[in-house]
Design a protein around this motif. Sequence first.
Motif, PDB file in Angstrom:
ATOM      1  N   LEU A 100       1.269  -1.701  -0.096  1.00  0.00           N
ATOM      2  CA  LEU A 100       0.147   0.209  -0.328  1.00  0.00           C
ATOM      3  C   LEU A 100       0.972   1.456   0.085  1.00  0.00           C
ATOM      4  CD1 LEU A 100      -2.856  -0.791   2.405  1.00  0.00           C
ATOM      5  CD2 LEU A 100      -3.149  -0.871  -0.167  1.00  0.00           C
ATOM      6  N   THR A 101       1.989   1.560   0.843  1.00  0.00           N
ATOM      7  CA  THR A 101       2.812   2.452   0.900  1.00  0.00           C
ATOM      8  C   THR A 101       3.684   2.887  -0.415  1.00  0.00           C
ATOM      9  OG1 THR A 101       3.007   2.481   3.247  1.00  0.00           O
ATOM     10  CG2 THR A 101       4.895   3.623   2.067  1.00  0.00           C
ATOM     11  N   THR A 102       3.995   1.711  -0.860  1.00  0.00           N
ATOM     12  CA  THR A 102       4.240   1.287  -2.305  1.00  0.00           C
ATOM     13  C   THR A 102       4.071   2.044  -3.366  1.00  0.00           C
ATOM     14  OG1 THR A 102       6.015  -0.274  -1.714  1.00  0.00           O
ATOM     15  CG2 THR A 102       6.184  -0.585  -3.632  1.00  0.00           C
ATOM     16  N   SER A 103       2.840   1.647  -3.098  1.00  0.00           N
ATOM     17  CA  SER A 103       1.397   2.276  -4.611  1.00  0.00           C
ATOM     18  C   SER A 103       1.622   3.882  -4.390  1.00  0.00           C
ATOM     19  CB  SER A 103       0.810   1.786  -4.385  1.00  0.00           C
ATOM     20  OG  SER A 103      -0.085   2.204  -3.265  1.00  0.00           O
ATOM     21  N   ALA A 104       1.349   4.461  -3.436  1.00  0.00           N
ATOM     22  CA  ALA A 104       1.347   5.856  -2.461  1.00  0.00           C
ATOM     23  C   ALA A 104       2.953   6.422  -3.203  1.00  0.00           C
ATOM     24  CB  ALA A 104       0.870   5.976  -1.546  1.00  0.00           C
ATOM     25  N   ILE A 105       3.896   5.420  -2.804  1.00  0.00           N
ATOM     26  CA  ILE A 105       4.971   6.547  -3.198  1.00  0.00           C
ATOM     27  C   ILE A 105       5.124   6.379  -5.376  1.00  0.00           C
ATOM     28  CG2 ILE A 105       7.549   6.370  -3.426  1.00  0.00           C
ATOM     29  CD1 ILE A 105       7.246   5.031  -0.716  1.00  0.00           C
ATOM     30  N   LEU A 106       4.910   5.447  -6.153  1.00  0.00           N
ATOM     31  CA  LEU A 106       5.197   5.456  -7.296  1.00  0.00           C
ATOM     32  C   LEU A 106       3.928   6.058  -7.432  1.00  0.00           C
ATOM     33  CD1 LEU A 106       5.583   1.549  -7.447  1.00  0.00           C
ATOM     34  CD2 LEU A 106       6.906   2.800  -7.790  1.00  0.00           C
ATOM     35  N   ALA A 107       2.910   6.006  -6.985  1.00  0.00           N
ATOM     36  CA  ALA A 107       1.878   7.542  -7.619  1.00  0.00           C
ATOM     37  C   ALA A 107       1.671   8.531  -7.228  1.00  0.00           C
ATOM     38  CB  ALA A 107       0.279   6.698  -6.713  1.00  0.00           C
ATOM     39  N   ALA A 108       2.826   9.120  -6.705  1.00  0.00           N
ATOM     40  CA  ALA A 108       3.249  10.487  -6.549  1.00  0.00           C
ATOM     41  C   ALA A 108       4.377  10.810  -7.151  1.00  0.00           C
ATOM     42  CB  ALA A 108       3.782  10.466  -5.016  1.00  0.00           C
ATOM     43  N   ALA A 109       5.401   9.295  -7.685  1.00  0.00           N
ATOM     44  CA  ALA A 109       6.304   9.397  -8.440  1.00  0.00           C
ATOM     45  C   ALA A 109       5.898   9.732  -9.998  1.00  0.00           C
ATOM     46  CB  ALA A 109       7.290   8.864  -9.180  1.00  0.00           C
ATOM     47  N   LEU A 110       4.143   9.013 -10.460  1.00  0.00           N
ATOM     48  CA  LEU A 110       3.785   8.968 -12.102  1.00  0.00           C
ATOM     49  C   LEU A 110       3.240  10.576 -11.719  1.00  0.00           C
ATOM     50  CD1 LEU A 110       1.726   5.135 -11.887  1.00  0.00           C
ATOM     51  CD2 LEU A 110       3.670   6.278 -13.450  1.00  0.00           C
ATOM     52  N   GLY A 111       2.872  11.107 -10.839  1.00  0.00           N
ATOM     53  CA  GLY A 111       2.085  12.578 -10.848  1.00  0.00           C
ATOM     54  C   GLY A 111       3.000  13.503 -11.528  1.00  0.00           C
ATOM     55  N   ARG A 112       4.387  13.246 -11.154  1.00  0.00           N
ATOM     56  CA  ARG A 112       5.110  14.350 -11.382  1.00  0.00           C
ATOM     57  C   ARG A 112       5.656  13.951 -13.002  1.00  0.00           C
ATOM     58  NH1 ARG A 112       8.529  16.396  -7.411  1.00  0.00           N
ATOM     59  NH2 ARG A 112      10.379  16.275  -9.419  1.00  0.00           N
ATOM     60  N   LEU A 113       5.257  13.141 -13.416  1.00  0.00           N
ATOM     61  CA  LEU A 113       5.254  12.699 -15.230  1.00  0.00           C
ATOM     62  C   LEU A 113       4.159  13.045 -15.742  1.00  0.00           C
ATOM     63  CD1 LEU A 113       6.801   9.330 -14.422  1.00  0.00           C
ATOM     64  CD2 LEU A 113       7.938  11.505 -14.530  1.00  0.00           C
ATOM     65  N   GLU A 114       4.441  12.824 -17.351  1.00  0.00           N
ATOM     66  CA  GLU A 114       2.785  12.871 -18.364  1.00  0.00           C
ATOM     67  C   GLU A 114       3.202  11.201 -18.840  1.00  0.00           C
ATOM     68  OE1 GLU A 114       3.964  16.231 -21.301  1.00  0.00           O
ATOM     69  OE2 GLU A 114       3.715  17.883 -19.270  1.00  0.00           O
ATOM     70  N   TRP A 115       2.471  10.946 -18.518  1.00  0.00           N
ATOM     71  CA  TRP A 115       2.296   9.635 -18.886  1.00  0.00           C
ATOM     72  C   TRP A 115       0.831   9.283 -20.177  1.00  0.00           C
ATOM     73  CZ3 TRP A 115      -1.036   6.374 -16.411  1.00  0.00           C
ATOM     74  CH2 TRP A 115      -1.653   6.687 -15.211  1.00  0.00           C
ATOM     75  N   ASP A 116       0.606   8.424 -20.758  1.00  0.00           N
ATOM     76  CA  ASP A 116      -0.491   7.329 -21.342  1.00  0.00           C
ATOM     77  C   ASP A 116      -0.412   6.459 -21.279  1.00  0.00           C
ATOM     78  OD1 ASP A 116      -0.913  10.048 -23.461  1.00  0.00           O
ATOM     79  OD2 ASP A 116       1.314   9.613 -23.900  1.00  0.00           O
ATOM     80  N   LEU A 117       0.555   5.864 -20.794  1.00  0.00           N
ATOM     81  CA  LEU A 117       0.344   4.144 -20.920  1.00  0.00           C
ATOM     82  C   LEU A 117       1.509   3.893 -19.635  1.00  0.00           C
ATOM     83  CD1 LEU A 117      -0.870   1.498 -21.470  1.00  0.00           C
ATOM     84  CD2 LEU A 117       1.157   1.865 -22.820  1.00  0.00           C
ATOM     85  N   VAL A 118       1.001   3.592 -19.048  1.00  0.00           N
ATOM     86  CA  VAL A 118       2.381   2.650 -17.472  1.00  0.00           C
ATOM     87  C   VAL A 118       2.531   1.047 -17.474  1.00  0.00           C
ATOM     88  CG1 VAL A 118       2.629   1.909 -14.528  1.00  0.00           C
ATOM     89  CG2 VAL A 118       1.663   4.435 -15.959  1.00  0.00           C
ATOM     90  N   ILE A 119       3.184   0.471 -18.170  1.00  0.00           N
ATOM     91  CA  ILE A 119       2.985  -0.801 -18.337  1.00  0.00           C
ATOM     92  C   ILE A 119       4.493  -1.675 -17.485  1.00  0.00           C
ATOM     93  CG2 ILE A 119       4.298  -3.076 -19.049  1.00  0.00           C
ATOM     94  CD1 ILE A 119       3.737  -1.312 -21.881  1.00  0.00           C
ATOM     95  N   ALA A 120       3.623  -2.679 -16.380  1.00  0.00           N
ATOM     96  CA  ALA A 120       4.666  -3.245 -15.452  1.00  0.00           C
ATOM     97  C   ALA A 120       3.950  -5.103 -15.763  1.00  0.00           C
ATOM     98  CB  ALA A 120       4.355  -3.444 -13.875  1.00  0.00           C
ATOM     99  N   GLY A 121       4.913  -5.644 -14.896  1.00  0.00           N
ATOM    100  CA  GLY A 121       4.924  -7.162 -15.069  1.00  0.00           C
ATOM    101  C   GLY A 121       4.113  -7.664 -13.481  1.00  0.00           C
ATOM    102  N   ALA A 122       3.048  -8.799 -14.443  1.00  0.00           N
ATOM    103  CA  ALA A 122       2.125  -9.522 -14.106  1.00  0.00           C
ATOM    104  C   ALA A 122       2.229  -8.876 -11.969  1.00  0.00           C
ATOM    105  CB  ALA A 122       1.640 -10.414 -14.457  1.00  0.00           C
TER     106      ALA A 122
END
Length: 256
Positions: A95-117
């Motif tokens: 949960l905390t990790t997702s909050a950190i990554l979401a905050a980092a994504l908030g600083r970027l312009e993105w159309d698509l995020v891709i991750a391993g399953a």
Amino acid sequence: MNIVVLVKQVPDSGLARQLDAQLRVDRNGANNVMGELDEYAVEAALALKEAHGGEVTVLTLGPSQATETVRKVLAMGADKAVHVEDDAVGGSDALTTSAILAAALGRLEWDLVIAGAESTDSNMGVMPQLLAARTGAPALTGARKIETDGASITVEHQRANGYDVLNAPLPAIVSVWDTINTPRYPSLKGIMAAKRKPVETLTLADLGVEAAGPSAAWNEVVEAAARPERSAGQIVTDEGQGGSALAGFLAAEKFI
């Protein structure tokens, strides 16, 4: 198209796991590698860039050693990187990790995020869904194929007996399985070019995230023990009672 690919440096799954003094996975060892499924996510991102243009940004959260994984992705063909590095992150849960990554994504312009399953250290497989909840973007998970027209994304969601076709507007978050492609190897030219590509390092303070680490986690590891040594198997000499002896053993071990 601006694509962010999530990668994670993890202990080599082919070797024994090591814990540190706080009973956490040791992420500063010599046997750390990029997560296996992350390599397929990187390849998927690079293939979409080559087909539709744009750029690929690699995003990772981890200690300074994770820079090795970042540089490998840049050598494969990604354009730039964001590395969230902060000692306070150690011991954070999903949960905390997702909050950190979401905050980092908030600083970027993105159309698509891709991750391993899923990552090969925890095997939770929840990060794409958690990021979708935090960003409001749709999650299309378990993809074995990705197509886009620039405005929407279509994936084949892998199932045990086939696949489902999922479609959603961009921006979106996609996770992939190892059936989607064959990851490329970094070329010598790519390795040399990676040294010149920008890597932005961010802390929790930069992201405005205050709570992290064990104090913010919803669970706690209180004890850990090494797996016991494998004992010798039981040999049953069949002198006419082999079947009964086998059934008795299976019943005692609660297999039947």
